[in-house]
Design a protein around this motif. Structure first.
Motif: not given
Ligand code: GLU
Length: 463
Positions: A118-125, A164-179
């Protein structure tokens, strides 16, 4: 300049495994004339970070570690993190992602049905379509799409991750803007000027994400040392039941700080086959590159052995001071040296020491029935009566163990009595059971007057 840190999450106490990485970081900084910093990772604002800091300070004080400068609280640095998030957005190294929870769930299910990770597919990249209105976006970092992330770990050697095996574009700030966690760790480790990061290898999988952040911001990557976990004797992760408890519990159990540090340094690091290390020796010999590559097992017998060693080799004044914590106040006792000398080879912990001392100092309330039946027959009672009379009328001073030894030997000679006929009955009279340190030490600690009283009390209670 070596700068290290200890970066606990606020749990409200310092556990023994945390103290080990703190010790390694402390030694490495001090040895090199560098700095050892403390950072509280309290981005989860529900936890009480002040209490956690106090708990850490209390434990550090107990074992004698000190950090430099002010404590850094992540909870007070949100503005700093925001600035870096904005910088990455401006530089197009991060982007807003509007994918809803439902969308991401569908993606994850599709991936797992195809047996994919399971990994984020970069759809908003590189999104240029219409931005959904009802979704508060998160911020994701642009992670390299392929290649490797590699670093030379000071303990484990070359570590290489396939992006490719371990990473995706991971979140650095949540929707409430907390890092998020890995983002703030990387920012702080850089801003605090850390050169060397010594931490548990349960964080190894975080390191590539932190390296992505370092690279995106153009920060130098520090040296990492990932220390294998402490296991229980069955090879499982150390749990509370095995001793993964609050460092301050070890104080309550009667362990000396030197023993705890000595135990911890050896739990994952060695120098030849040396077992005993003073703090000076630790500073001289410790190098994180010699940390063991494999996990080490917690061995409470070893800790007891070390503790006994440090008790045995401590100065009397120190022991007397430490015993106060266990409600034993013998500073003013004229036999304090004899008390310490009589017990310091016998006690594994200071708590045990205090209990043993109290057993001698407090007149027995009861007598061990088995010992009475075994050792106090009519002949023994008669011997005790005679002994009391002898002691009462003995013309010389009776103060030191040697004085009691001389007197007792004379008594045995005059009455043709063997030590084995006398020793156990005396023990029962003095401490209520047949177990005690050397009889002469015990007699000397109790003193002539009370020796007589205790024998009379026993004789009366069994007559
Ligand atoms: N806060 C983490 C912990 O308590 C440590 C993070 C780190 O050392 O990078 O396990």
């Amino acid at each position: 300049m070596i700068t290290t840190r200890f970066a606990p999450s606020p749990t409200g106490y310092l556990h023994i495994g945390g103290l080990r990485t703190a010790l390694y970081s402390y030694l490495w900084a001090r040895k090199n004339g560098g700095k050892f910093l403390l950072r509280i990772e309290d981005t989860d604002l529900k936890r009480n970070s002040l209490e956690a800091t106090q708990a850490i300070e209390e434990a550090f004080k107990f074992v004698g570690l000190a950090y430099d400068g002010e404590v850094v609280y992540q909870s007070k640095r949100f503005d700093i993190y925001k600035k870096y998030i904005q910088q990455l957005l401006d530089e197009d190294k991060a982007y807003y992602c509007y994918a809803s929870k439902e969308e991401l769930n569908i993606l994850r299910e599709a991936q797992s049905s195809k047996k994919q990770r399971p990994k984020y597919d970069g759809r908003y990249r590189d999104f240029s379509g219409e931005i959904p209105k009802d979704v508060e976006p998160v911020v994701r970092i642009k992670t390299p799409l392929s290649g490797k992330i590699e670093f030379e770990d000071g303990v484990k050697g070359l570590i290489s991750f396939n992006v490719e095996d371990i990473l995706d574009d991971f979140i650095i700030a949540r929707s409430d803007s907390s890092p998020t966690y890995n983002f703030v760790v990387a920012i702080d480790d850089h801003l605090m000027g850390l050169s060397d990061i010594i931490r548990g290898d349960d964080h190894l999988s975080n390191t590539p994400k932190q390296i992505v952040v370092y690279n995106a911001l153009g920060f130098d990557i520090p040296k990492f040392y990932h220390v294998p976990m402490i296991l229980n004797p069955n090879g499982k992760k150390l749990s509370k039941r095995d001793g993964a408890t609050n460092v301050m519990d070890y104080k309550t159990m009667g362990y000396m700080p030197e023993a705890i540090l000595n135990f911890l340094i050896r739990l994952g690091w060695s120098f030849k086959d040396q077992e005993i290390f003073s703090l000076d020796e630790m500073l001289e010999l410790f190098d994180p590159k010699d940390i063991n590559r494999s996990a080490s097992a917690f061995n409470s017998e070893k800790l007891d052995w070390l503790n006994a060693h440090y008790i045995k080799n401590s100065k009397s004044e120190r022991i007397v001071e430490e015993l106060k914590f266990f409600d034993l106040h013998i500073c003013g006792h004229d036999k304090k040296e004899i008390i310490v000398d009589a017990l310091k080879e016998r006690a594994k912990t200071l708590k045990e020491f205090a209990m043993m001392a109290k057993k001698i100092l407090d007149e027995p309330e009861t007598y061990d029935e088995k010992a009475v039946n075994k050792f106090l027959n009519d002949e023994a009672k008669e011997i005790l009566e005679k002994y009391v009379e002898f002691i009462n009328n003995y013309g010389k001073d009776l103060h030191l163990p040697i004085d009691f030894e001389e007197a007792t030997k004379l008594f045995m000679q005059i009455n043709d009595i063997k030590m084995k006929q006398l020793a156990q009955p005396i023990r029962v009279a003095m401490v209520g059971s047949a177990v005690s340190p050397s009889v002469y030490d015990v007699l000397s600690i109790i003193g002539r007057e009370d020796v007589v009283k205790r024998v009379e009390k026993l004789l009366k209670s069994i007559s």
